[in-house]
Design an enzyme around this catalytic site. Sequence first.
Site, PDB file in Angstrom:
ATOM      1  N   ASP A 106      11.925  -0.231  -6.207  1.00 44.33           N
ATOM      2  CA  ASP A 106      11.728   0.975  -5.856  1.00 44.33           C
ATOM      3  C   ASP A 106      12.950   1.395  -4.656  1.00 44.33           C
ATOM      4  O   ASP A 106      14.164   1.880  -5.115  1.00 44.33           O
ATOM      5  CB  ASP A 106      10.403   1.318  -5.244  1.00 44.33           C
ATOM      6  N   GLY A 108      14.144  -0.454  -2.811  1.00 41.33           N
ATOM      7  CA  GLY A 108      15.069  -1.775  -3.044  1.00 41.33           C
ATOM      8  C   GLY A 108      15.248  -2.511  -1.362  1.00 41.33           C
ATOM      9  O   GLY A 108      15.831  -3.491  -1.256  1.00 41.33           O
TER      10      GLY A 108
HETATM   11  P1  IMP Z   1      10.800  -1.451  -2.387  1.00 39.61           P
HETATM   12  O1  IMP Z   1      11.053  -2.351  -1.268  1.00 39.61           O
HETATM   13  O2  IMP Z   1      10.545   0.118  -2.183  1.00 39.61           O
HETATM   14  O3  IMP Z   1      11.836  -1.523  -3.625  1.00 39.61           O
HETATM   15  O4  IMP Z   1       9.278  -1.850  -3.282  1.00 39.61           O
HETATM   16  C1  IMP Z   1       8.982  -2.781  -3.739  1.00 39.61           C
HETATM   17  C2  IMP Z   1       7.636  -2.976  -4.231  1.00 39.61           C
HETATM   18  O5  IMP Z   1       6.731  -2.004  -3.817  1.00 39.61           O
HETATM   19  C3  IMP Z   1       7.339  -3.700  -5.363  1.00 39.61           C
HETATM   20  O6  IMP Z   1       7.805  -5.170  -5.475  1.00 39.61           O
HETATM   21  C4  IMP Z   1       6.139  -3.442  -5.736  1.00 39.61           C
HETATM   22  O7  IMP Z   1       5.120  -4.494  -5.323  1.00 39.61           O
HETATM   23  C5  IMP Z   1       5.726  -2.202  -4.814  1.00 39.61           C
HETATM   24  N1  IMP Z   1       6.040  -0.786  -5.603  1.00 39.61           N
HETATM   25  C6  IMP Z   1       7.000  -0.310  -5.832  1.00 39.61           C
HETATM   26  N2  IMP Z   1       6.761   0.919  -6.592  1.00 39.61           N
HETATM   27  C7  IMP Z   1       5.649   0.670  -7.083  1.00 39.61           C
HETATM   28  C8  IMP Z   1       4.762   1.392  -8.002  1.00 39.61           C
HETATM   29  O8  IMP Z   1       5.281   2.706  -8.734  1.00 39.61           O
HETATM   30  N3  IMP Z   1       3.735   0.834  -8.479  1.00 39.61           N
HETATM   31  C9  IMP Z   1       3.216  -0.225  -7.770  1.00 39.61           C
HETATM   32  N4  IMP Z   1       4.028  -1.083  -6.875  1.00 39.61           N
HETATM   33  C10 IMP Z   1       5.115  -0.498  -6.453  1.00 39.61           C
END
Ligand code: IMP
Length: 178
Positions: A106, A108
């Site tokens: 998402d 990252g």
């Molecule tokens: P990031 O650090 O923002 O990239 O988020 C990563 C983590 O957030 C992922 O491994 C998911 O566990 C969770 N995540 C991000 N987007 C979603 C979503 O749309 N639905 C459910 N979990 C999400």
Amino acid sequence: MKTISVKDKDFELYISEQEINQIVCQLAKNISEDLKEENLLILAVLNGSFIFVADLVRNLEFDAEISFVKISSYNGVSSTGTVKQLIGLNESLENRTVLVVEDIIDSGLSMGMLLEELKKYNPKDVKVCTFLFKPNMFKGSYEVHYVGKSISDEFIVGYGLDYDGMGRKYGEIYQLKQ
Ligand code: IMP
Ligand code: MG
């Protein structure tokens, strides 16, 4: 349109089981072509990737070591931006090619933190694989080598992905209903 309820929210079908299968097979094919000669260590990021990685490895054309790590940074339906520590890494990465497997990237931030952490262990190379990718949200400055499907910004559940701990069991992926 098929809908499900998870806790207080309604979700509608977004990616069918059949499409998920096609995506996983294509990823497994690409990864097999590129990495079958490596002494590969697959590092799956818990909790979300548990279903995806199980499907992915069963479609690989070679055997590889698989291990699980955990990082935690997410609450409810939006990224908190606070990234916690890496736990569960017991293997030596020295001179090995590592494939990190995530359910979704998402912002990252979680993957960025993990990649920084992995550098300390002197791997030969680190490749990144994610089932889903939200390019509009991505703030990372690293390459995501294997992307199953790029999606828009909706919050989704199913196929390992949760809303507040629930909804992981579904074989399809559902998006939050507007
Ligand atoms: P990031 O650090 O923002 O990239 O988020 C990563 C983590 O957030 C992922 O491994 C998911 O566990 C969770 N995540 C991000 N987007 C979603 C979503 O749309 N639905 C459910 N979990 C999400
Ligand atoms: Mg995850």
